[in-house]
Scaffold this motif. Structure first.
Motif, PDB file in Angstrom:
ATOM      1  N   ASN A   1       0.698  -1.251  -0.157  1.00  0.00           N
ATOM      2  CA  ASN A   1      -0.017  -0.132   0.003  1.00  0.00           C
ATOM      3  C   ASN A   1       0.950   1.288   0.010  1.00  0.00           C
ATOM      4  N   GLN A   2       1.816   1.179   0.796  1.00  0.00           N
ATOM      5  CA  GLN A   2       2.745   2.309   0.773  1.00  0.00           C
ATOM      6  C   GLN A   2       3.478   2.584  -0.510  1.00  0.00           C
ATOM      7  N   LEU A   3       3.834   1.363  -1.136  1.00  0.00           N
ATOM      8  CA  LEU A   3       4.388   1.589  -2.513  1.00  0.00           C
ATOM      9  C   LEU A   3       3.533   2.105  -3.696  1.00  0.00           C
ATOM     10  N   GLU A   4       2.202   1.654  -3.334  1.00  0.00           N
ATOM     11  CA  GLU A   4       1.215   2.258  -4.585  1.00  0.00           C
ATOM     12  C   GLU A   4       1.115   3.554  -4.223  1.00  0.00           C
ATOM     13  N   LYS A   5       1.083   4.186  -2.939  1.00  0.00           N
ATOM     14  CA  LYS A   5       0.716   5.575  -2.803  1.00  0.00           C
ATOM     15  C   LYS A   5       2.181   6.343  -3.129  1.00  0.00           C
ATOM     16  N   THR A   6       3.300   5.603  -3.070  1.00  0.00           N
ATOM     17  CA  THR A   6       4.513   6.509  -3.627  1.00  0.00           C
ATOM     18  C   THR A   6       4.323   6.447  -5.205  1.00  0.00           C
ATOM     19  N   ILE A   7       4.063   5.395  -5.632  1.00  0.00           N
ATOM     20  CA  ILE A   7       3.905   5.393  -7.244  1.00  0.00           C
ATOM     21  C   ILE A   7       2.920   6.486  -7.794  1.00  0.00           C
ATOM     22  N   GLY A   8       1.817   6.425  -6.923  1.00  0.00           N
ATOM     23  CA  GLY A   8       0.670   7.480  -7.462  1.00  0.00           C
ATOM     24  C   GLY A   8       1.263   8.932  -7.239  1.00  0.00           C
ATOM     25  N   ARG A   9       2.185   9.288  -6.156  1.00  0.00           N
ATOM     26  CA  ARG A   9       2.521  10.460  -6.053  1.00  0.00           C
ATOM     27  C   ARG A   9       3.691  10.681  -7.065  1.00  0.00           C
ATOM     28  N   ILE A  10       4.555   9.694  -7.515  1.00  0.00           N
ATOM     29  CA  ILE A  10       5.310  10.140  -8.626  1.00  0.00           C
ATOM     30  C   ILE A  10       4.707  10.193  -9.899  1.00  0.00           C
ATOM     31  N   MET A  11       3.634   9.665 -10.195  1.00  0.00           N
ATOM     32  CA  MET A  11       2.893   9.764 -11.422  1.00  0.00           C
ATOM     33  C   MET A  11       2.281  11.258 -11.425  1.00  0.00           C
ATOM     34  N   ARG A  12       1.645  11.577 -10.218  1.00  0.00           N
ATOM     35  CA  ARG A  12       1.186  12.978 -10.335  1.00  0.00           C
ATOM     36  C   ARG A  12       2.200  14.066 -10.254  1.00  0.00           C
ATOM     37  N   TRP A  13       3.328  13.824  -9.684  1.00  0.00           N
ATOM     38  CA  TRP A  13       4.467  14.895  -9.769  1.00  0.00           C
ATOM     39  C   TRP A  13       5.003  14.825 -11.213  1.00  0.00           C
ATOM     40  N   GLY A  14       5.050  13.896 -11.956  1.00  0.00           N
ATOM     41  CA  GLY A  14       5.576  13.523 -13.012  1.00  0.00           C
ATOM     42  C   GLY A  14       4.697  14.325 -14.098  1.00  0.00           C
ATOM     43  N   VAL A  15       3.378  14.120 -14.005  1.00  0.00           N
ATOM     44  CA  VAL A  15       2.583  14.827 -14.926  1.00  0.00           C
ATOM     45  C   VAL A  15       2.356  16.392 -14.461  1.00  0.00           C
ATOM     46  N   THR A  16       2.648  16.580 -13.301  1.00  0.00           N
ATOM     47  CA  THR A  16       2.423  18.025 -12.872  1.00  0.00           C
ATOM     48  C   THR A  16       3.619  18.745 -13.311  1.00  0.00           C
ATOM     49  N   LEU A  17       4.946  18.422 -13.457  1.00  0.00           N
ATOM     50  CA  LEU A  17       5.909  18.935 -13.581  1.00  0.00           C
ATOM     51  C   LEU A  17       5.836  19.051 -15.407  1.00  0.00           C
ATOM     52  N   ALA A  18       5.578  18.018 -16.011  1.00  0.00           N
ATOM     53  CA  ALA A  18       5.428  18.128 -17.572  1.00  0.00           C
ATOM     54  C   ALA A  18       4.323  19.159 -17.885  1.00  0.00           C
ATOM     55  N   ILE A  19       3.228  19.156 -17.174  1.00  0.00           N
ATOM     56  CA  ILE A  19       2.179  20.566 -17.419  1.00  0.00           C
ATOM     57  C   ILE A  19       3.051  21.647 -17.242  1.00  0.00           C
TER      58      ILE A  19
END
Length: 127
Positions: free
Chosen positions: A13-31
């Motif tokens: 669960n912690q890893l999935e939350k971390t992956i979710g944060r990575i995805m959000r930050w990656g997309v946010t940074l790209a935007i």
């Protein structure tokens, strides 16, 4: 004194939350980078390159970034957007490894190899 291990479910669960944060930050940074590139385009009145020109290498991309060319800035945003799900695949391999789910480790590793092969083939067969 014994050390207790975290249950696999909690760790997953912690890893999935971390992956979710990575995805959000990656997309946010790209935007954010794409918006900066768009603003640079509007301020400069052009992309910084002649019409029908495309960046063909990282050297050209970084050179264009150093010169603050709007097209290169937007290409960096697209590059980050492309790399974000690739990072997700790498994190998934680690997650499956931690769960000792060897079938999914192999399948996900094959997906990563296919992604890497497609990037390499794209470099060699570009026009």
């Amino acid at each position: 004194m014994k050390t207790t291990k975290k249950p696999i479910a909690t760790e997953t669960n912690q890893l999935e939350k971390t992956i979710g944060r990575i995805m959000r930050w990656g997309v946010t940074l790209a935007i954010i980078i794409m918006v900066i590139g768009l603003l640079a385009f509007l301020l400069h009145g052009g992309l910084g390159y002649p019409n029908n020109y495309y960046v063909h290498s990282f050297k050209e991309l970084f050179s264009g970034l150093a010169e603050q060319k709007p097209y290169s800035i937007m290409m960096l945003g697209i590059f980050i957007l492309i790399l974000t799900p690739v990072l997700r695949v790498v994190a998934s391999i680690y997650s499956f490894y931690r769960e000792h789910d060897w079938l999914y480790v192999v399948i996900t590793a094959l997906v990563l190899l296919i992604l890497i092969a497609s990037f390499i083939l794209g470099i060699y067969f570009r026009r």
